[in-house]
Design a protein around this motif. Structure first.
Motif, PDB file in Angstrom:
ATOM      1  N   SER A 136       0.847  -1.190   0.000  1.00  0.00           N
ATOM      2  CA  SER A 136       0.000   0.000   0.000  1.00  0.00           C
ATOM      3  C   SER A 136       0.882   1.239   0.000  1.00  0.00           C
ATOM      4  CB  SER A 136      -0.898   0.021   1.239  1.00  0.00           C
ATOM      5  OG  SER A 136      -0.099   0.180   2.405  1.00  0.00           O
ATOM      6  N   THR A 137       0.257   2.371  -0.244  1.00  0.00           N
ATOM      7  CA  THR A 137       0.987   3.638  -0.175  1.00  0.00           C
ATOM      8  C   THR A 137       1.485   3.867   1.247  1.00  0.00           C
ATOM      9  OG1 THR A 137      -0.431   4.503  -1.926  1.00  0.00           O
ATOM     10  CG2 THR A 137       0.836   6.101  -0.675  1.00  0.00           C
ATOM     11  N   LYS A 147       5.383   4.425   2.438  1.00  0.00           N
ATOM     12  CA  LYS A 147       5.788   5.546   3.285  1.00  0.00           C
ATOM     13  C   LYS A 147       6.477   5.037   4.555  1.00  0.00           C
ATOM     14  CE  LYS A 147       4.030   9.599   5.668  1.00  0.00           C
ATOM     15  NZ  LYS A 147       2.858  10.311   6.151  1.00  0.00           N
ATOM     16  N   LYS A 148       5.946   3.949   5.130  1.00  0.00           N
ATOM     17  CA  LYS A 148       6.537   3.373   6.346  1.00  0.00           C
ATOM     18  C   LYS A 148       7.963   2.887   6.080  1.00  0.00           C
ATOM     19  CE  LYS A 148       5.418  -0.007   9.922  1.00  0.00           C
ATOM     20  NZ  LYS A 148       4.449  -1.031  10.348  1.00  0.00           N
ATOM     21  N   TYR A 149       8.171   2.203   4.933  1.00  0.00           N
ATOM     22  CA  TYR A 149       9.515   1.754   4.561  1.00  0.00           C
ATOM     23  C   TYR A 149      10.448   2.946   4.402  1.00  0.00           C
ATOM     24  CZ  TYR A 149       8.245  -3.161   3.690  1.00  0.00           C
ATOM     25  OH  TYR A 149       7.864  -4.464   3.818  1.00  0.00           O
ATOM     26  N   LYS A 150       9.984   3.995   3.746  1.00  0.00           N
ATOM     27  CA  LYS A 150      10.805   5.195   3.546  1.00  0.00           C
ATOM     28  C   LYS A 150      11.196   5.797   4.893  1.00  0.00           C
ATOM     29  CE  LYS A 150      10.456   9.931   1.891  1.00  0.00           C
ATOM     30  NZ  LYS A 150      10.574  10.525   3.208  1.00  0.00           N
ATOM     31  N   ASN A 208      12.156  11.416  -5.178  1.00  0.00           N
ATOM     32  CA  ASN A 208      10.850  10.878  -4.812  1.00  0.00           C
ATOM     33  C   ASN A 208       9.829  11.321  -5.845  1.00  0.00           C
ATOM     34  OD1 ASN A 208       8.433  10.120  -3.650  1.00  0.00           O
ATOM     35  ND2 ASN A 208       8.879  11.008  -1.653  1.00  0.00           N
ATOM     36  N   SER A 209       9.423  10.367  -6.684  1.00  0.00           N
ATOM     37  CA  SER A 209       8.426  10.692  -7.705  1.00  0.00           C
ATOM     38  C   SER A 209       7.030  10.267  -7.278  1.00  0.00           C
ATOM     39  CB  SER A 209       8.794  10.008  -9.025  1.00  0.00           C
ATOM     40  OG  SER A 209       8.636   8.608  -8.893  1.00  0.00           O
ATOM     41  N   GLY A 210       6.891   9.727  -6.074  1.00  0.00           N
ATOM     42  CA  GLY A 210       5.612   9.220  -5.619  1.00  0.00           C
ATOM     43  C   GLY A 210       5.468   7.742  -5.914  1.00  0.00           C
ATOM     44  N   SER A 227      22.384   2.674  -2.793  1.00  0.00           N
ATOM     45  CA  SER A 227      21.080   3.269  -3.057  1.00  0.00           C
ATOM     46  C   SER A 227      19.996   2.247  -2.766  1.00  0.00           C
ATOM     47  CB  SER A 227      20.980   3.757  -4.503  1.00  0.00           C
ATOM     48  OG  SER A 227      21.063   2.679  -5.407  1.00  0.00           O
ATOM     49  N   ALA A 228      18.814   2.760  -2.462  1.00  0.00           N
ATOM     50  CA  ALA A 228      17.639   1.919  -2.255  1.00  0.00           C
ATOM     51  C   ALA A 228      16.523   2.462  -3.134  1.00  0.00           C
ATOM     52  CB  ALA A 228      17.220   1.942  -0.785  1.00  0.00           C
ATOM     53  N   LEU A 229      15.712   1.566  -3.637  1.00  0.00           N
ATOM     54  CA  LEU A 229      14.560   1.929  -4.456  1.00  0.00           C
ATOM     55  C   LEU A 229      13.337   1.239  -3.875  1.00  0.00           C
ATOM     56  CD1 LEU A 229      13.000   2.925  -6.985  1.00  0.00           C
ATOM     57  CD2 LEU A 229      13.909   0.922  -8.191  1.00  0.00           C
ATOM     58  N   ILE A 230      12.322   2.018  -3.540  1.00  0.00           N
ATOM     59  CA  ILE A 230      11.042   1.482  -3.085  1.00  0.00           C
ATOM     60  C   ILE A 230      10.053   1.776  -4.204  1.00  0.00           C
ATOM     61  CG2 ILE A 230       9.271   1.522  -1.304  1.00  0.00           C
ATOM     62  CD1 ILE A 230      11.337   2.955   0.512  1.00  0.00           C
TER      63      ILE A 230
END
Length: 143
Positions: free
Chosen positions: A81-82, A86-89, A102-104, A115-118
């Motif tokens: 979920s969104t 957000k929680k991971y970020k 952060n492109s959403g 680097s990390a990518l979510i």
């Protein structure tokens, strides 16, 4: 004449190969740097994994690589979920990862040359968290 031309071309080829090898040693991270980054990423990924979310797959980069490391976490579409993104970020930020882009739909973070990518994948409906060392260019990491 033909023999001397072949010898000259062979020497030039050997010199070019040696320059390439020396350059690759200078541009790639050392084994110690890669091991340190891999250990840091595994530690941080373990904290993320402790969130008790349905994980479909986890690749902890046990393959032998000399100058890079990649960890990948796949979260089921039911759990993604969104809010989880957000929680991971926020969790990664608390561990010292800095948001760089952060492109959403995709969030890039950086820490100590990694680097990390979510992200969410529309085709599979799953969520993903990738950690890569050295950092991916799209992350635009300053360090």
């Amino acid at each position: 004449m033909k023999k001397s031309t072949e010898i000259l071309l062979s020497i030039v080829f050997i010199i070019i190969v040696l320059i390439g090898i020396v350059d690759s040693f200078k541009s790639n991270p050392s084994l110690a740097e890669t091991r340190s980054a891999r250990q840091m990423m595994r530690h941080d990924m373990e904290i993320i994994r402790s969130e008790n979310v349905k994980i479909l797959d986890f690749d902890d980069d046990k393959k032998t690589k000399i100058s890079s490391a990649t960890l990948r976490l796949t979260v089921s579409s039911e759990a993604w979920s969104t809010a989880l993104m957000k929680k991971y970020k926020e969790k990664l930020n608390s561990l010292g990862w800095m948001t760089s882009n952060n492109s959403g739909e995709k969030i890039f973070l950086c820490k100590s040359g990694a680097s990390a990518l979510i992200m969410f994948d529309d085709s599979t409906r799953n969520g993903y968290l990738y950690m890569t060392y050295p950092s991916e260019r799209r992350a635009a990491c300053a360090d």
